[in-house]
Scaffold this motif. Structure first.
Motif, PDB file in Angstrom:
ATOM      1  N   SER A  39       0.061  -5.321  -6.284  1.00  0.00           N
ATOM      2  CA  SER A  39      -0.628  -4.110  -5.854  1.00  0.00           C
ATOM      3  C   SER A  39      -1.809  -4.518  -4.988  1.00  0.00           C
TER       4      SER A  39
ATOM      5  N   LYS B  50       3.925   1.553  -1.150  1.00  0.00           N
ATOM      6  CA  LYS B  50       4.691   1.685  -2.388  1.00  0.00           C
ATOM      7  C   LYS B  50       3.809   1.934  -3.613  1.00  0.00           C
ATOM      8  N   GLY B  51       2.536   1.560  -3.503  1.00  0.00           N
ATOM      9  CA  GLY B  51       1.662   1.622  -4.677  1.00  0.00           C
ATOM     10  C   GLY B  51       1.680   0.298  -5.412  1.00  0.00           C
ATOM     11  N   SER B  52       2.854  -0.189  -5.711  1.00  0.00           N
ATOM     12  CA  SER B  52       3.055  -1.525  -6.268  1.00  0.00           C
ATOM     13  C   SER B  52       4.492  -1.916  -5.967  1.00  0.00           C
TER      14      SER B  52
ATOM     15  N   ALA C 163       0.835  -1.209   0.000  1.00  0.00           N
ATOM     16  CA  ALA C 163       0.000   0.000   0.000  1.00  0.00           C
ATOM     17  C   ALA C 163       0.864   1.251   0.000  1.00  0.00           C
TER      18      ALA C 163
ATOM     19  N   TRP D  91      -9.739  -2.730  -0.758  1.00  0.00           N
ATOM     20  CA  TRP D  91     -10.620  -1.574  -0.967  1.00  0.00           C
ATOM     21  C   TRP D  91     -11.959  -1.785  -0.264  1.00  0.00           C
TER      22      TRP D  91
ATOM     23  N   GLN E 266       4.373  -7.157 -10.882  1.00  0.00           N
ATOM     24  CA  GLN E 266       4.180  -6.243  -9.766  1.00  0.00           C
ATOM     25  C   GLN E 266       2.955  -6.655  -8.938  1.00  0.00           C
TER      26      GLN E 266
END
Length: 271
Positions: A68, A26-28, A24, A74, A66
């Protein structure tokens, strides 16, 4: 299963939560980044990531390899409503304060050693900041972060600050834990905290504690952020007075009493 009776946690659950939080943040992230960033044993990391993907907490893009956040993360996030009442009550007051000052007003909660922004009011002439609702920043370099830390017991605040590497973001950023503990103690005694270009050059912030766990709510703080060039000779007092008034109005609307939060003392003029 081995259990530490003094600190009863399950290692696999700790690792799973750490992976979700790491991704979370890092974004991915790739498998190698997760492995090295969290120092996970390779032997169990594949199984852990596969489990999180199967449960929907993570997604794995096979094209770029990657990981994510997945849909489940969510969905669960949408169920959390603990901060919504506070944000909904505070936002109109924040909007009025932002409009009257022409500056950015922010509301944040404390999570570990990070401030998490839950509401932001941006005046048309206000400073455009990198922060946004949901964003997390290390508390040591922000006024709102030090205000949040001031609501903790001193030992708790110092332990949190000692638990992570504290980056130097500007020439004025304080990274020494002992020095930070003194700043937090001053904020607790005075009822407000400052960021004088510690997070971003050319940017100043005044923050006050808003609500606390001890007062029956959650540790939250309110701040006004503005360009250094727009601060006057009375700063931070010229901002502290309307900011403290807004905080008091929000507490009254919430119907909470905060005996543990000090009323802001008259600040010394900035040099």
């Amino acid at each position: 299963m081995n259990e530490d009776r003094t600190n009863p946690t399950v290692k696999s659950a700790d690792r799973a939560l750490a992976v979700v939080e790491f991704v979370a943040g890092k974004g991915s992230a790739s498998f190698t980044e997760i492995l090295e960033g969290l120092r996970l044993p390779r032997s169990s990391a594949h199984g852990l990531l596969n489990t999180l993907c199967s449960a929907g907490w993570l997604d794995h893009n096979t094209a770029n390899r990657q990981y994510s956040l997945g849909l489940r993360a969510w969905q669960v996030g949408q169920l959390y409503t603990g901060h919504q009442t506070l944000a909904n009550v505070a936002k109109p007051v924040m909007d009025r304060l932002s409009s009257s000052l022409g500056e950015t007003v922010q509301l944040a909660l404390l999570d570990g050693v990070e401030n998490v922004y839950i509401a932001i009011s941006q005046a048309s002439s206000g400073m455009r900041l990198g922060s946004s609702v949901g964003m997390r920043l290390l508390a040591h370099a922000t006024g709102i972060g030090k205000a949040l830390l001031s609501m903790l017991e001193p030992e708790d605040a110092q332990q949190r600050l000692s638990s992570v590497a504290l980056p130097r973001l500007t020439a004025k950023t304080v990274t020494d834990v002992k020095a930070l503990a003194e700043l937090v103690a001053d904020a607790k005694a005075n009822g407000f905290a400052l960021d004088d270009e510690e997070y971003l050059e050319g940017c100043r912030c005044v923050a006050v504690p808003l609500t606390s766990e001890a007062g029956g709510g959650m540790n939250a703080a309110l701040s006004v952020t503005m360009p250094t060039l727009r601060t006057d000779e009375e700063w931070p007092g010229s901002i502290l007075r309307p900011l403290a008034g807004a905080a008091q109005e929000i507490r009254a609307l919430l119907g909470v009493r905060e005996p543990g939060i000090a009323l802001p003392a008259a600040p010394v003029k900035a040099s």
